[in-house]
Structure formats: C-alpha cells, structure tokens
Design an enzyme around this catalytic site. Structure first.
Site, PDB file in Angstrom:
ATOM      1  N   GLU B  48      33.989  37.342  37.475  1.00  0.00           N
ATOM      2  CA  GLU B  48      35.111  37.225  36.832  1.00  0.00           C
ATOM      3  C   GLU B  48      34.968  38.041  35.213  1.00  0.00           C
ATOM      4  OE1 GLU B  48      37.889  37.529  38.429  1.00  0.00           O
ATOM      5  OE2 GLU B  48      37.395  35.901  39.593  1.00  0.00           O
ATOM      6  N   ASN B  52      36.223  42.242  34.735  1.00  0.00           N
ATOM      7  CA  ASN B  52      36.481  42.038  33.143  1.00  0.00           C
ATOM      8  C   ASN B  52      35.908  43.924  32.798  1.00  0.00           C
ATOM      9  OD1 ASN B  52      39.186  40.061  33.649  1.00  0.00           O
ATOM     10  ND2 ASN B  52      38.227  39.157  32.214  1.00  0.00           N
ATOM     11  N   ARG B 105      45.114  44.329  40.925  1.00  0.00           N
ATOM     12  CA  ARG B 105      44.989  42.626  39.727  1.00  0.00           C
ATOM     13  C   ARG B 105      45.598  41.759  40.275  1.00  0.00           C
ATOM     14  NH1 ARG B 105      39.373  43.474  41.086  1.00  0.00           N
ATOM     15  NH2 ARG B 105      39.223  41.963  39.674  1.00  0.00           N
TER      16      ARG B 105
END
Lengths: 104, 148
Positions: B48, B52, B105
């Site tokens: 994650e 990002n 997303r």
C-alpha cells in the site's frame, strides 16, 4: 498474474491467478471488462482461490466490476478468498455489496 | 544479545516494483520468525505504501522511492519515503475511502496500513514529499527464543 474467463449462459466466471496489486489489477480489469461487454452476464463470479496475494487494489477491482454489473441489475459473487485476502476484503466492507465466500 | 539488523534500498516509482519491494521487505522480516499471518500483514501494508508513492507522489512522473528497514529486538520498522508532491491534508488522506485518484482506487491504503501494522506515522510537506513509518511487533515463538 493471469485470469481465466469462462462464460456459461448468464454466468461469467473469472478465475484469478497470482498476485493482485496496482500493477496487475490494470491487466485483470481489462480482461474482465471486455468479457462483460461481450457476454452481458447477470452473475459475475470472481474466483480468488488461486490468488496468492492481494492489497487494496483488489478491492478497487471488485468494486469497479460491481458497479458495471449492478447497472444491469446483476450480481457479483466472490469465492475462494484465503485468510489474507478475506482480511483485506472484510476491512473494506465489501460484503455489503457482493456475496463473499471464504475458502473452504 | 541484542537482535539488530537493517537495510535500505532505492527503487524507481514503477508499478512493477510494488511486488519487488514487498517481497524484499517480507524476506528481511523472516529474520524475526514471523507467522504466516504476520508476513502477509507486512507485505500488504508495504504494498500500500509503495503504491501510494507511485499513484500519488509521482503521479505523472517517475521518481525515487527510498525504503529503509530495521529490526530491533522484536520490532520491524519500515520507512518509505518519496520526494513527490506531498499530502496537503494528512488527516483527510488517512480517512478510509478517501481518494484523490479516479483510477479505481478504493481509498483504503492508509486504512490497511493502520490495521495491519501496530503503528503508522506520516510526515509530509507539499512539494517536498512524504515519509511513512510503519512498525510491527513480531511475537516471539519458541523456536525463535531458543536461537537467541
């Protein structure tokens, strides 16, 4: 990452194989979407049994397909989610939108 | 004896590196004899954080992502830093389902990091970049205890 898609009547089944992340989700999404376009299913089964890893990109993937299918009043079932995958799915509250079945 | 180890690496913000970084970090964490679940948690959180950097920090460009990891006693610390656009409002960015991306997303990146790790710290400056520090305590099991 690979996806095996088969259609029978109104049911479209996509067997996902390998790791789902932002990188691989792009490819899987394209494959499933073109099959939806072609077969107009009322039920989409996403089989996660052979998925070895998934991050939140997998949630985006399921939610995106749900939106498409729900527009045609269809349903999405997620099956075969292993503990790690089920944990990510539970966190997202995905079970409010799609039927979620754990790996037996 | 104190159990201490560390490594650092730099990768380009290419999406193919998401799996590379999470594999390297989880391999490093194996030194703590984690359970299968702990390893999956670490892998997912790291994935994650790196995503990002790729999707948000370096949105329309390719930049460097700096990863440094440390094991100290039974705690794994993972620092993931970029020199990208930065986050204007960290509190809002960390809210579940909040996303600035339109590319399907889920807006769950920080929620996953928070719930799968023991602690998360985010520092960011607009135009300068973001640093995410993740920590996880790995429970000591019998085999692990004996080795030390």
């Amino acid at each position: 990452m690979a996806v095996e898609i088969s259609a029978r009547g109104e049911v479209l089944t996509a067997v996902l194989i390998g790791e789902i992340d932002h990188h691989s989700a792009f490819y899987i999404r394209k494959e499933i979407d073109s099959a939806i376009e072609l077969n107009m299913p009322s039920l989409l089964i996403l089989d996660f049994e052979r998925v070895t890893f998934m991050d939140s990109s997998g949630i985006g993937l399921v939610m995106g397909r749900y939106k498409t299918i729900a527009k045609r009043c269809g349903e999405v079932h997620v099956v075969g989610a292993k503990p790690q995958i089920y944990k990510v799915m539970k966190l997202s509250g995905l079970e409010r939108l799609v039927r979620l079945e754990k790996c037996s | 004896m104190e159990n201490k180890n560390s490594f650092s690496m730099t990768v380009l913000s290419k999406s193919v590196n998401e799996s590379f970084v999470r594999s390297v970090v989880s391999a490093f964490a194996l030194g703590l004899d984690p359970t299968v679940e702990e390893i999956s948690d670490i892998k997912t959180a790291v994935s994650e954080a790196v995503t990002n950097c790729i999707v948000h920090a370096y949105k329309d460009t390719i930049g460097k992502i700096y990863i440094s990891c440390e094991i100290k006693d039974n705690v794994l610390s993972v620092k993931i830093r970029d020199r990208g656009v930065g986050i204007e409002n960290i509190e809002q960015a960390m809210e579940p389902l909040f996303t600035t991306s339109d590319d399907e997303r889920a807006g769950l990146g920080f929620a996953v990091m928070e719930s799968f790790m023991d602690s998360i710290k985010v520092r960011s400056a607009v135009g300068k970049g973001t640093t995410v520090l993740l920590k996880k305590h790995i429970s000591v099991r019998y085999a692990n205890k004996k080795q030390r």
